[in-house]
Scaffold this motif. Structure first.
Motif, PDB file in Angstrom:
ATOM      1  N   TYR A 145       0.835  -1.204   0.000  1.00 58.10           N
ATOM      2  CA  TYR A 145       0.000   0.000   0.000  1.00 58.10           C
ATOM      3  C   TYR A 145       0.870   1.254   0.000  1.00 58.10           C
ATOM      4  N   TYR A 159      -4.416   2.657   5.077  1.00 55.11           N
ATOM      5  CA  TYR A 159      -4.250   1.224   4.808  1.00 55.11           C
ATOM      6  C   TYR A 159      -5.337   0.409   5.494  1.00 55.11           C
ATOM      7  N   ARG A 187      -8.293   1.424   6.425  1.00 58.73           N
ATOM      8  CA  ARG A 187      -9.587   1.663   5.781  1.00 58.73           C
ATOM      9  C   ARG A 187      -9.725   0.834   4.506  1.00 58.73           C
ATOM     10  N   ARG A 188      -8.646   0.725   3.760  1.00 59.73           N
ATOM     11  CA  ARG A 188      -8.685   0.009   2.476  1.00 59.73           C
ATOM     12  C   ARG A 188      -8.694  -1.497   2.662  1.00 59.73           C
ATOM     13  N   GLU A 189      -7.913  -1.997   3.603  1.00 62.71           N
ATOM     14  CA  GLU A 189      -7.726  -3.445   3.764  1.00 62.71           C
ATOM     15  C   GLU A 189      -8.269  -3.958   5.095  1.00 62.71           C
ATOM     16  N   LYS A 247      -8.860  -5.792  -4.118  1.00 61.85           N
ATOM     17  CA  LYS A 247      -9.334  -5.711  -2.749  1.00 61.85           C
ATOM     18  C   LYS A 247      -9.368  -7.037  -2.027  1.00 61.85           C
TER      19      LYS A 247
END
Length: 286
Positions: free
Chosen positions: A94, A118, A120-122, A283
């Motif tokens: 990331y 990071y 929030r995304r993963e 994702k």
């Protein structure tokens, strides 16, 4: 016991560092590319090892409850550190992706902000990995009391889809979505993810219903609570990730179809579709 965990703590980060240094100094790759591809490589190696162990264990157990195989506990101990390593490796990927064109403004963000972005995304993948270490590790090694090695071996087979997922991410990273390799890999990814992850938990309950000669719908009533909790938390994740894969495949197919039609659609629409495909595919996990 501790020696196997220590070996895992050394093996997975060590393989990552070896691969990254090799790609940088021998192949001449950039730091970001070497780190991201090395992360995919380690995930694929772990997946091949887990799947191989699962095949050996499941094929060796005739009695799905009582039969034991030494490789079951050994691989659990060896592989558990991988999930802790992979949380950091995913963050490293990331961090490097922030440095690609279009994200220069994010490079100078404080580390705390990068970690927050990071997470929030993963978030789902990080929670999955934490759950594997905090719950599945003691459940597999201690709470099952040496029973059900067959089921543990089948669970290892869930990793069969990971090499396809990793290869797909690498191909997207290098903009190879239009190649035959990407199409074949995508088909294999759909097949292995559905059969080895989505159908995994229903099969486990079905296998136990046959063993115990009881109706399938009664298995949750007699199964240990740890099994039911693990299935209740992990199975919806697999279904969710599979829907993301399907949506990504549909968007990519729509983009290819649009590119073959007369040019009443703007090129920006096709590029937008491909961008969404990359985001959705990127994702889900190994």
């Amino acid at each position: 016991m501790l020696s196997l965990m220590a070996a895992g703590c050394v093996f997975f980060p060590g393989l990552f560092l070896l691969s990254r240094q090799t790609l940088k100094h021998i192949m001449g790759w950039r730091e970001a590319d070497a780190a991201i591809v090395s992360t995919r490589l380690v995930s694929s190696v772990q997946a091949v090892m887990a799947s191989s162990a699962g095949c050996i264990i499941a094929s060796s157990c005739r009695d799905v409850i009582q039969d034991k195989h030494w490789l079951t506990d050994a691989y659990i101990l060896f592989a558990t550190p991988y999930f802790a390593y992979d949380i950091f490796a995913m963050f490293l990927c990331y961090w490097h992706k922030l440095q690609v064109k279009g994200h220069e403004e994010d490079v100078d963000r404080p580390m705390g902000a990068a970690v927050a972005g990071y997470l929030r995304r993963e978030l789902l993948m990080v929670l999955h990995h934490v759950f594997m270490v905090a719950f599945c590790f003691p459940a597999s090694l201690l709470w099952r009391q040496g029973k059900g090695d067959y089921f543990q071996g089948v669970l290892f087979l869930a990793e069969l889809s990971t090499p396809c997922v990793c290869l797909g991410k690498v191909l997207i990273q290098y903009k190879k979505q239009q190649t035959l390799l990407h199409k074949v890999n995508g088909a294999l990814m759909l097949l292995t993810f559905f059969s080895c992850r989505v159908l995994l938990f229903p099969y486990l309950y079905y296998a136990y219903s046959r063993y115990a000669s009881i109706p399938l719908y009664t298995v949750p009533l007699v199964a240990p609570w740890q099994c039911n909790l693990g299935a209740a938390l992990l199975w919806p994740l697999q279904i969710y990730w599979f829907t993301l894969i399907c949506r990504g495949a549909l968007r990519l197919s729509a983009g290819r179809l649009s590119s073959t039609l007369p040019t009443f659609k703007s090129e920006s629409c096709v590029n937008s579709s491909n961008g969404c495909t990359q985001l959705q595919t990127d994702k889900h996990s190994h």
